[in-house]
Design an enzyme around this catalytic site. Structure first.
Site, PDB file in Angstrom:
ATOM      1  N   SER A 228       0.795  -1.236   0.000  1.00  0.00           N
ATOM      2  CA  SER A 228       0.000   0.000   0.000  1.00  0.00           C
ATOM      3  C   SER A 228       0.823   1.280   0.000  1.00  0.00           C
ATOM      4  O   SER A 228       0.303   2.337  -0.345  1.00  0.00           O
ATOM      5  CB  SER A 228      -0.925   0.009   1.210  1.00  0.00           C
ATOM      6  OG  SER A 228      -1.848  -1.049   1.079  1.00  0.00           O
ATOM      7  N   VAL A 229       2.081   1.241   0.426  1.00  0.00           N
ATOM      8  CA  VAL A 229       2.849   2.497   0.387  1.00  0.00           C
ATOM      9  C   VAL A 229       3.001   2.983  -1.053  1.00  0.00           C
ATOM     10  O   VAL A 229       3.210   4.164  -1.301  1.00  0.00           O
ATOM     11  CB  VAL A 229       4.255   2.371   1.052  1.00  0.00           C
ATOM     12  CG1 VAL A 229       4.129   2.220   2.554  1.00  0.00           C
ATOM     13  CG2 VAL A 229       5.057   1.235   0.461  1.00  0.00           C
TER      14      VAL A 229
END
Lengths: 503, 477, 145
Positions: A228-229
């Protein structure tokens, strides 16, 4: 003498003509030789001299006392001692910096910064070319230089302590200058034992055989699924290209939360946030709750070409210029026909939330955070800030690398990242990341791996949100969710740094 | 026939009259001055490295012997009185002297034989240089007719092939190539001599059949070829030499032979089609060799990217490039380069295969340009002798001899500079080694002999002659 | 700067400069050669044509350009090889001295003939004269004439 031979038929062309042409060809051939000599001796001279296999360096390794390496506060990271025969060897006071600093060993050559700055540390390359020319003739031809780093040994030690027995990495930068504040990689190793002639062979063999690969500098050479980063990269591409705005909502998103988003027969699942209900999310909320489906749709709307080219602005697709060699981060394996190198829309949708074929180094993700923190401007990362020797010192000034996005877009993403750390829902994903008393921005990630391996735990962020002084990327290999390991480490380190600056 | 009485007696080869060679002398003096200065530079750099300041020449005795040999060669030529070229000897003398200075600054134990251990690298090289200069002088004075070369071309060719076959029987392997023959204490590389024999054969063959080679009777599609029977023996001779050399793994010699062959055929026929066919054959042969032979593949891969394995296969090439790079524009000065690592040179074959890299480091780009210039001078002289030659055979012979030196220098220099794959071939007149020096001395000796413009018509009988002249005449008649 | 090092520098640069002085000297010689070559036409002093031959070498019709001295005989080291059992190894010398040609018999077994008469010692030869060595007859010709 016996000319004319058989006095036979008339000659077609005089032999002299062929000889003249031959002469011209040979003249041209020797011209090429001269050009070749010029190429290697003048044009390529600077990059070849001081290569790690330059025998001058190898000879220097035996009798030159190399320059010291110090951190930003003057702590010695590498220095030299003399053995019983009066030959120098390297001493490394702290193991925490080993993967970055590397080692300089008589038996095993050099690694890390010791390798990258071998010519300067051993002094075969001087700061002044004329002086260098003269030095070739003196008995005292080596002019070792000291390196000063922007690194803080205290922060570095704390990062290594927090990573503990996990394999992982922390990269902290000052987003305003690109100076690296900490660059940890665990496990570390005992570079001093490799440099000490007495213990070198055993220490090197043991370190090389360790399955945890301590020699690998995970910060710059480790390539990990970002999870998700990476949504911050997608956000930069989507908002930067104008494909979405902060108010963009996707009506397909809420129903897909339950059934999964169908892309060309592949079902993208989410399920983290059923609690957001049937209302389509806008951009800030989607970042806050880390909505995979929102970013898959954003990626599809942005398109493969745009996602790849915006990621490339951040450094993906090519080695990042840095003091030590860096691995190439990638959005996709490339070669696909879908646009931007993606194979199809399924890969693009997956890549948009950091799965698919996407791989990134911790340094790369720290740069993503730094770009957002610095209002869309990406500074060139560097860790060596000064070279100094008896001929004086050379400072390495901060340098703007690229303007990635406009300050407005950077501001929109920053606000969303603040929500991801400080918001009521966001807090659940990033416990411990908020620096007490300071507005903190960030994004956690949980990188799903193939099979049943535990996911990598990621966090990227910066603080203070309104005046960023530090950007960070934390990765813990198989550390579980982003919330579990990476977020608290990041929060503690940013707090430590801001404390130390405030003092 | 009343004049008859006024003429001196027998003139078997005409009276030998000394003839001054001022241009040669002037150039030789320049060579001597340059070499002495070079020796001082080497000596001073060496002294400084040991911590003392001294400007004594490095090993003056050897330099004096070498310069004396050059001087003797000059005097011999003057006494012989032939009107031969005056530039070749000084040019070769300069290159040989540079080689000698290089050998003097390298570790002396590189010589590596019982004979070499006592004399050292420079000592052995000096002995061969003196022999080579003697060969040049003797050949340039004694050879007055080319018939023995011209007439027995097939004998020469057979001798050459025999020499190669001998290498199979008595050959020793060095660096993966069967190059050296050893007979008792003596060893030599027959391919060096073979290149001279090849040129003699090709010149003889091409000059004899030149008219037939030019006439077109065979057509192969768009290509016009000479009658095949005339082309066949030449192809066979070439293929045999080429094949054996490939089996011997001596790629440099193969490339040299092929280039000289093509160039001579072109000079003889002015036919571009031959060159095109030859180049196509070369490319095809190269591709085939790349796939068939491991040693060729390794060489080519190293050439394409020596930095892929800088401490393994690519080691020597990378080290050579680093040496060039360290030299830069002006070089490190004689004696100032080639750092020793643990008492060893970074490039083991520096004295045979990489002298240009060593000179590139110590003399810089400026020095390399000068050295390349001297090779060009030798080529120019050779081609000029060819252009002025009285007949086709001599023209082709002179052109071929000039080519042998020029192409060989190009192949090894280009290999050192990573312009073409590296091959183990010597740099003419500079590299360490007796075979190479002798073969190239034969080349220069023959070129000098071919450059003879004949004995000058003697002055009218009435003019009085010098005492020296009378003395000489008495001793020769 | 240390004077010793400065001097070494001077010596080094001087050495490199001398290499170019040499090349410059060579270039001057080459230019002079070119100029003198342009002045004097590159032609032989004369030529010897084989008018009749009963052997393979030289065969009839062969033309030899002549330098100032040409030796004739059976030995391969002669300028003009006469491969005839009736010729001696070193048979005769044809030379140009001053403005005239001379033929000298070198004590051959079967003699040298000029226009049919045997040459005793030395004889002057004019263009168009016929020489005989063994069973080969030559004619001396003017170049270009």
């Amino acid at each position: 003498m016996s000319g004319g031979g058989r006095g036979g038929p008339p000659r077609a062309t005089p032999i002299g003509q062929g000889i003249v042409r031959l002469g011209i060809v040979l003249l041209a051939a020797f011209g090429i030789l001269a050009a070749g000599a010029g190429y290697w001796q003048v044009a390529r001279s600077a990059d070849l001299v001081g290569r790690p296999d330059d025998p001058l360096l190898i000879a220097a390794a035996r009798d030159v006392v190399r320059g010291q390496i110090r951190d930003r506060d003057g702590h010695v990271l590498a220095t030299s001692k003399k053995d019983a025969n009066g030959e120098p060897y390297r001493v490394y006071p702290s193991k925490a910096v080993a993967p970055l600093i590397g080692y300089a060993s008589r038996q095993f050559g050099t690694a890390g910064l010791e390798r990258a700055y071998d010519a300067e540390l051993s002094g075969i390359r001087g700061p002044d070319p004329v002086d260098e020319l003269m030095a070739k003739f003196t008995t005292d031809r080596y002019r070792p230089q000291d390196l000063k780093l922007s690194l803080s040994l205290d922060l570095q030690k704390e990062a290594v302590r927090l990573l503990g027995s996990d394999r992982g990495s922390v990269v902290m930068l000052d987003p305003r200058s690109g100076e690296v504040l900490a660059m940890a990689s665990t496990p570390t190793y005992d570079a001093g034992a490799i440099a000490d002639p007495a213990t070198a062979a055993a220490a090197f063999a043991a370190t090389a055989a360790d399955p945890a690969k301590p020699f690998l500098d995970r910060a710059v050479q480790g390539r990990y699924v970002p999870g998700s980063v990476f949504k911050i990269v997608t956000a930069i591409a989507g908002l930067g290209s104008g494909a979405i705005g902060t108010g963009t909502r996707f009506v397909r998103q809420p129903p897909a939360e339950k059934t999964g988003l169908l892309v060309s027969g592949f079902r993208i699942k989410d399920g983290h946030h059923d609690f957001t209900g049937a209302r389509p999310l806008a951009f800030p909320e989607a970042v806050e709750v880390s909505c995979n489906i929102y970013f898959a749709l954003t990626g599809l709307q942005t398109g493969g070409d745009a996602l790849s080219s915006w990621a490339a602005k951040l450094g993906f697709g090519a080695p990042i210029p840095f003091d030590v060699p860096t691995a190439t981060s990638q959005v996709t394996n490339g070669g696909g026909s879908f646009g931007g190198g993606f194979a199809d829309d399924v890969e693009l949708a997956n890549a948009s939330y950091g799965q698919g074929e996407t791989l990134a180094t911790p340094l790369q993700m720290a740069l993503v955070a730094a770009a957002v923190a610095d209002g869309g401007t990406l500074m060139k990362p560097h860790v060596v800030t000064q070279l100094s020797g008896r001929d004086g010192a050379t400072n390495i000034a901060p340098e703007t690398w690229r303007q990635v996005v406009s300050p407005e877009v950077a501001g929109q993403i920053r606000d969303a990242m603040v929500l991801a750390v400080e918001g009521d829902s966001g807090k659940l994903f990033t416990p411990g990341a908020a620096v007490p008393g300071v507005v903190t921005a960030g994004k956690s990630g949980t990188a799903q791996l193939d099979g049943s391996a535990k996911p990598h735990s990621w966090f990227i962020g910066f603080a203070p949100a309104n005046d960023p002084q530090v950007a960070i990327a934390v990765l813990v290999e198989s550390g579980g969710s982003g919330a579990a390991k990476a977020s608290p480490i990041a929060g503690k380190l940013m707090a430590d740094y801001l404390d130390s600056v405030a003092k | 026939m009343s004049v008859a009485t006024a003429l001196p007696g027998r003139l078997t080869f005409g009276p030998i009259r000394p003839r001054s060679r001022r241009r040669e002398l002037g150039l030789l003096v320049l060579v001597a001055v340059a070499l002495v200065v070079g020796s001082v530079s080497l000596g001073a750099t060496r002294a400084l490295a040991e911590g003392s300041a001294s400007f004594a020449p490095w090993d003056p005795a050897r330099l004096v012997v070498y310069l004396a040999a050059l001087g003797m060669a000059h005097v011999a030529q003057v006494l012989a009185g032939r009107r031969t070229d005056q530039v070749l000897l000084p040019a070769v003398g300069l290159l040989g002297g540079l080689g000698l200075l290089l050998m003097e600054r390298l570790p002396q134990d590189l010589a590596g034989s019982a004979f070499g251990d006592s004399l050292g690298l420079a000592g052995v090289q000096l002995v061969w240089l003196v022999i080579a200069i003697t060969v040049i002088a003797v050949l340039s004075i004694v050879v007055r007719s080319d018939t023995w070369l011209r007439r027995y071309k097939y004998t020469w060719a057979t001798a050459g092939i025999g020499l190669l076959l001998l290498t199979f029987v008595l050959g020793e392997e060095a660096n993966g190539a069967l190059l050296t023959i050893r007979l008792g204490p003596f060893s030599g590389q027959p391919t060096e001599l073979l290149k001279v024999i090849l040129v003699v054969f090709l010149a003889g063959y091409l000059s004899e059949f030149r008219p037939l080679l030019i006439s077109e009777s065979t057509r192969l599609g768009p290509l016009r070829l000479p009658p095949l029977p005339y082309l066949l023996p030449m192809i066979v001779m070439w293929a045999l030499a080429f094949g054996i050399v490939v089996i011997q793994r001596d790629l440099g010699a193969a490339l040299l032979f092929f280039a000289v062959f093509l160039a001579l055929v072109y000079v003889a026929t002015s036919r571009v089609s031959y060159v095109v066919i030859g180049l196509i054959l070369l490319v095809l042969g190269g591709i085939a060799a790349y796939h068939l032979f491991d040693h060729v593949r390794v060489r080519v891969d190293i050439w394409l990217d020596p930095f892929a394995d800088p401490s393994g296969d690519g080691y020597q090439v990378v080290q050579a490039l680093i040496a060039f790079a360290r030299g830069g524009l002006l070089g490190t000065g004689l004696g100032g380069g080639l750092p020793l690592v643990g008492g060893r040179l970074p490039i083991p074959a520096i004295h045979t295969d990489f002298p240009l890299a060593a000179l590139g480091e110590e003399l810089g780009l400026i020095g390399i340009m000068a050295i390349l210039g001297v090779y060009l001078v030798i080529i120019e002289r050779g081609l000029r002798i060819a252009a002025a030659a009285a007949d086709d055979f001599r023209a082709l012979l002179a052109a071929g001899l000039a080519l042998v030196v020029g192409v060989q220098a190009f192949i090894i220099a280009a290999g050192n500079l990573k312009l073409i794959p590296l091959t183990g071939i010597t740099l003419p007149f500079i590299s360490y080694g007796g075979s190479s020096l002798l073969a190239n001395a034969v080349v220069v000796g023959l070129l000098l002999a071919l450059s003879d413009r004949g004995v000058e018509p003697p002055p009218p009988p009435s003019r009085s002659r010098g005492r020296f002249d009378r003395l000489l005449r008495r001793s020769t008649s | 700067m240390d004077p010793t090092i400065a001097t070494i520098w001077v010596v080094r640069v001087l050495f490199l400069a001398l290499l170019y002085v040499f090349l410059f000297g060579v270039a001057r010689v080459l230019l002079r050669d070119l100029r003198s070559a342009a002045r004097e036409p590159v032609t032989a002093l004369g030529r010897l044509r084989v008018v009749a031959s009963e052997v393979d070498e030289p065969s009839s019709g062969t033309v030899f350009p002549l330098d100032a001295v040409a030796t004739l005989g059976r030995d391969v080291n002669n300028t003009i090889v006469v491969d005839d059992p009736f010729a001696s190894t070193e048979h005769a010398v044809l030379s140009f001295r001053g403005r005239a040609w001379y033929l000298e018999d070198l004590g051959s077994t079967n003699g040298t003939f000029l226009n049919g008469s045997p040459v005793d010692g030395l004889a002057a030869v004019a263009f168009g004269d016929e020489l005989q060595v063994g069973r080969v007859r030559f004619r001396l010709e003017r170049v270009g004439g």
